[in-house]
Design a protein around this motif. Structure first.
Motif, PDB file in Angstrom:
ATOM      1  N   SER A  46      -5.224   9.516   1.939  1.00 56.68           N
ATOM      2  CA  SER A  46      -6.055   8.275   1.009  1.00 56.68           C
ATOM      3  C   SER A  46      -4.925   6.976   0.697  1.00 56.68           C
ATOM      4  N   ILE A  47      -5.403   6.040   0.088  1.00 58.92           N
ATOM      5  CA  ILE A  47      -4.644   4.822   0.003  1.00 58.92           C
ATOM      6  C   ILE A  47      -4.766   4.445  -1.358  1.00 58.92           C
ATOM      7  N   VAL A  48      -3.888   3.997  -1.881  1.00 58.44           N
ATOM      8  CA  VAL A  48      -3.472   3.543  -3.354  1.00 58.44           C
ATOM      9  C   VAL A  48      -2.769   2.203  -3.144  1.00 58.44           C
ATOM     10  N   VAL A  49      -3.307   1.264  -4.142  1.00 53.94           N
ATOM     11  CA  VAL A  49      -3.254  -0.065  -4.073  1.00 53.94           C
ATOM     12  C   VAL A  49      -2.966  -0.635  -5.613  1.00 53.94           C
ATOM     13  N   GLY A  50      -2.010  -1.576  -5.856  1.00 55.39           N
ATOM     14  CA  GLY A  50      -2.232  -2.249  -7.139  1.00 55.39           C
ATOM     15  C   GLY A  50      -1.236  -1.527  -8.099  1.00 55.39           C
ATOM     16  N   SER A  51      -0.249  -0.956  -7.711  1.00 49.50           N
ATOM     17  CA  SER A  51       0.672  -0.223  -8.712  1.00 49.50           C
ATOM     18  C   SER A  51       1.827  -0.285  -8.090  1.00 49.50           C
ATOM     19  N   ASN A  52       3.131  -0.586  -8.803  1.00 48.49           N
ATOM     20  CA  ASN A  52       4.314  -0.473  -8.251  1.00 48.49           C
ATOM     21  C   ASN A  52       4.839   0.760  -8.478  1.00 48.49           C
ATOM     22  N   LYS A  53       4.177   1.570  -9.221  1.00 43.43           N
ATOM     23  CA  LYS A  53       4.594   3.114  -9.446  1.00 43.43           C
ATOM     24  C   LYS A  53       3.908   4.024  -8.909  1.00 43.43           C
ATOM     25  N   LEU A  54       4.532   5.023  -8.224  1.00 40.19           N
ATOM     26  CA  LEU A  54       3.965   6.129  -7.713  1.00 40.19           C
ATOM     27  C   LEU A  54       3.289   6.965  -8.327  1.00 40.19           C
ATOM     28  N   SER A  55       3.760   7.196  -9.610  1.00 38.88           N
ATOM     29  CA  SER A  55       3.240   8.117 -10.742  1.00 38.88           C
ATOM     30  C   SER A  55       2.050   7.767 -11.426  1.00 38.88           C
ATOM     31  N   GLY A 112       1.601  13.658  -2.404  1.00 39.88           N
ATOM     32  CA  GLY A 112       2.924  12.843  -2.050  1.00 39.88           C
ATOM     33  C   GLY A 112       2.830  11.549  -1.437  1.00 39.88           C
ATOM     34  N   HIS A 113       3.775  10.608  -1.431  1.00 39.64           N
ATOM     35  CA  HIS A 113       3.644   9.516  -0.765  1.00 39.64           C
ATOM     36  C   HIS A 113       4.261   9.488   0.701  1.00 39.64           C
ATOM     37  N   GLY A 114       3.350   8.967   1.770  1.00 40.27           N
ATOM     38  CA  GLY A 114       3.806   9.445   3.163  1.00 40.27           C
ATOM     39  C   GLY A 114       4.439   8.223   3.606  1.00 40.27           C
ATOM     40  N   CYS A 115       3.600   7.124   3.511  1.00 42.64           N
ATOM     41  CA  CYS A 115       4.051   5.806   4.192  1.00 42.64           C
ATOM     42  C   CYS A 115       3.689   4.511   3.555  1.00 42.64           C
ATOM     43  N   GLY A 116       4.359   3.519   3.878  1.00 42.64           N
ATOM     44  CA  GLY A 116       3.713   2.248   3.231  1.00 42.64           C
ATOM     45  C   GLY A 116       2.818   1.717   4.144  1.00 42.64           C
ATOM     46  N   GLY A 117       2.204   0.461   3.704  1.00 42.06           N
ATOM     47  CA  GLY A 117       1.315  -0.151   4.655  1.00 42.06           C
ATOM     48  C   GLY A 117       0.959  -1.531   3.852  1.00 42.06           C
ATOM     49  N   SER A 118       0.178  -2.375   4.381  1.00 42.37           N
ATOM     50  CA  SER A 118      -0.068  -3.817   3.722  1.00 42.37           C
ATOM     51  C   SER A 118      -1.724  -3.944   4.141  1.00 42.37           C
ATOM     52  N   ILE A 119      -2.272  -4.737   2.944  1.00 43.96           N
ATOM     53  CA  ILE A 119      -3.525  -5.002   2.876  1.00 43.96           C
ATOM     54  C   ILE A 119      -3.758  -6.329   3.823  1.00 43.96           C
ATOM     55  N   ILE A 120      -4.563  -6.239   4.802  1.00 45.58           N
ATOM     56  CA  ILE A 120      -4.464  -7.682   5.503  1.00 45.58           C
ATOM     57  C   ILE A 120      -6.080  -8.257   5.272  1.00 45.58           C
ATOM     58  N   ASN A 121      -6.930  -7.608   5.038  1.00 44.37           N
ATOM     59  CA  ASN A 121      -8.278  -8.140   4.510  1.00 44.37           C
ATOM     60  C   ASN A 121      -9.122  -7.054   3.556  1.00 44.37           C
ATOM     61  N   VAL A 131       0.797  -0.988   0.021  1.00 44.56           N
ATOM     62  CA  VAL A 131       0.018   0.106   0.192  1.00 44.56           C
ATOM     63  C   VAL A 131       0.792   1.455  -0.062  1.00 44.56           C
ATOM     64  N   SER A 132       0.623   2.216  -0.725  1.00 45.05           N
ATOM     65  CA  SER A 132       0.828   3.748  -0.604  1.00 45.05           C
ATOM     66  C   SER A 132       0.001   4.525   0.130  1.00 45.05           C
ATOM     67  N   ILE A 133       0.250   5.105   1.274  1.00 47.27           N
ATOM     68  CA  ILE A 133      -0.380   6.006   1.912  1.00 47.27           C
ATOM     69  C   ILE A 133      -0.024   7.327   1.252  1.00 47.27           C
ATOM     70  N   ARG A 134      -0.958   7.948   0.651  1.00 44.65           N
ATOM     71  CA  ARG A 134      -0.586   9.250   0.293  1.00 44.65           C
ATOM     72  C   ARG A 134      -1.119  10.406   1.046  1.00 44.65           C
ATOM     73  N   ILE A 135      -0.639  11.551   1.079  1.00 44.97           N
ATOM     74  CA  ILE A 135      -0.632  12.492   1.924  1.00 44.97           C
ATOM     75  C   ILE A 135      -1.118  13.750   0.947  1.00 44.97           C
ATOM     76  N   HIS A 136      -2.239  14.511   1.199  1.00 45.61           N
ATOM     77  CA  HIS A 136      -2.557  15.648   0.493  1.00 45.61           C
ATOM     78  C   HIS A 136      -2.631  16.939   1.106  1.00 45.61           C
ATOM     79  N   LYS A 137      -1.773  17.762   0.479  1.00 49.10           N
ATOM     80  CA  LYS A 137      -1.635  19.309   0.974  1.00 49.10           C
ATOM     81  C   LYS A 137      -1.977  20.098  -0.028  1.00 49.10           C
ATOM     82  N   ARG A 138      -3.292  20.897   0.252  1.00 47.06           N
ATOM     83  CA  ARG A 138      -3.717  21.890  -1.058  1.00 47.06           C
ATOM     84  C   ARG A 138      -4.064  21.034  -2.082  1.00 47.06           C
ATOM     85  N   LYS A 139      -3.417  21.143  -3.266  1.00 49.78           N
ATOM     86  CA  LYS A 139      -3.855  20.624  -4.562  1.00 49.78           C
ATOM     87  C   LYS A 139      -2.524  19.604  -4.746  1.00 49.78           C
ATOM     88  N   ARG A 140      -1.602  19.448  -3.694  1.00 51.65           N
ATOM     89  CA  ARG A 140      -0.658  18.272  -3.937  1.00 51.65           C
ATOM     90  C   ARG A 140      -0.751  17.224  -3.235  1.00 51.65           C
TER      91      ARG A 140
END
Length: 267
Positions: free
Chosen positions: A86-95, A57-66, A46-55
């Motif tokens: 927010s949470i993004v899954v299913g891609s090995n690319k941040l972009s 960025g990747h903040g932390c990692g995580g794992s899907i457990i169910n 998991v990529s935990i995304r951080i939102h600031k204004r309209k920008r």
């Protein structure tokens, strides 16, 4: 860069054939000093995304457990606001690629201490449910204490260059070897962070190859191991380390140590 009493909390701002985790663990995979992971190897990432204004960025990692829950570090969500993440899954690319999910609830451990970095474990509940696919799958959790001296694997988007603050677009993987807490305490006693010692039963250590290691952005990410049945299971969650790629062990929250707590929050 997030520093806490001089200690590094591993936060960040800012197609090939499928490979099984067991192959990666047996290979030459060395995050700082890491190499690109592949889509078939970390479907739980998991990529935990951080939102600031309209920008964003990747903040932390995580794992899907169910279907609804992500496992991560408490310091990744402590005093954070749902609307800023927010949470993004299913891609090995941040972009690009992957599926995005909004967050319903942040559950850091009740006894998490920013001062001692103990009980550094958290659960995130998403809105709705994850749509599992050939790119998105949960990871099982290790119920037993992790064996010492066994190869394990970390994946994450932490800095690949600490001095240049280089964030990789491709998910990185890095091989470690498990270490006893007694040995880890002895080694970390040579660092400037003896105020965080000794490690307790909720923490575990790994030995990293020289000049490599977890860094900013790897926090909350999954450390996995092959169990006796060659099944990939998660044994640790990235917590803290001596920045970055220095000759010291990295410290993780122990899945075994918090197994009952995790299940009490998701059942």
């Amino acid at each position: 860069m997030f520093l806490h009493f001089g200690i590094l909390l591993l936060l960040s701002q800012g197609l090939v054939g499928e490979v099984d985790v067991s192959e990666a663990i047996d290979g030459d995979s060395r995050i700082i000093g890491g190499q690109d992971a592949t889509p078939g190897m970390a479907k739980y990432q998991v990529s935990i995304r951080i939102h600031k204004r309209k920008r964003e960025g990747h903040g932390c990692g995580g794992s899907i457990i169910n279907e609804q829950y992500v496992l991560t570090a408490a310091h990744c969500v402590f005093r954070k606001k749902l609307k800023d993440m927010s949470i993004v899954v299913g891609s090995n690319k941040l972009s690009k690629g992957g599926d995005r999910y909004m967050i319903k609830k942040l559950v850091p451990h009740e006894n998490y201490s920013p001062r001692t970095i103990k009980n550094d474990i958290a659960i995130i509940q998403i809105e709705g449910k994850f749509k599992f696919s050939d790119k998105v799958q949960p990871i099982e959790l290790l119920k037993e204490m992790a064996p010492v001296g066994k190869k394990c694997l970390l994946t994450g988007w932490g800095y690949t260059d600490y001095n240049k603050i280089t964030v990789p677009n491709n998910l990185q993987m890095l091989e470690f070897e498990t270490l006893s807490n007694d040995d880890c305490n002895k080694q970390l006693n040579r660092s400037h962070f003896t105020n965080l010692l000794p490690l307790d039963a909720g923490q575990l250590c790994v030995k990293r190859p020289k000049g490599t290691g977890a860094c900013h952005g790897d926090s909350g990410g999954p450390l996995v191991i092959q169990d006796d049945k060659n099944k990939t299971v998660q044994m640790g969650v990235v917590s803290w380390g001596v920045p970055c790629g220095k000759n010291f062990p990295d410290v993780f929250s122990s899945v075994h140590g918090f197994f009952d707590w995790i299940w009490s929050k998701i059942n």
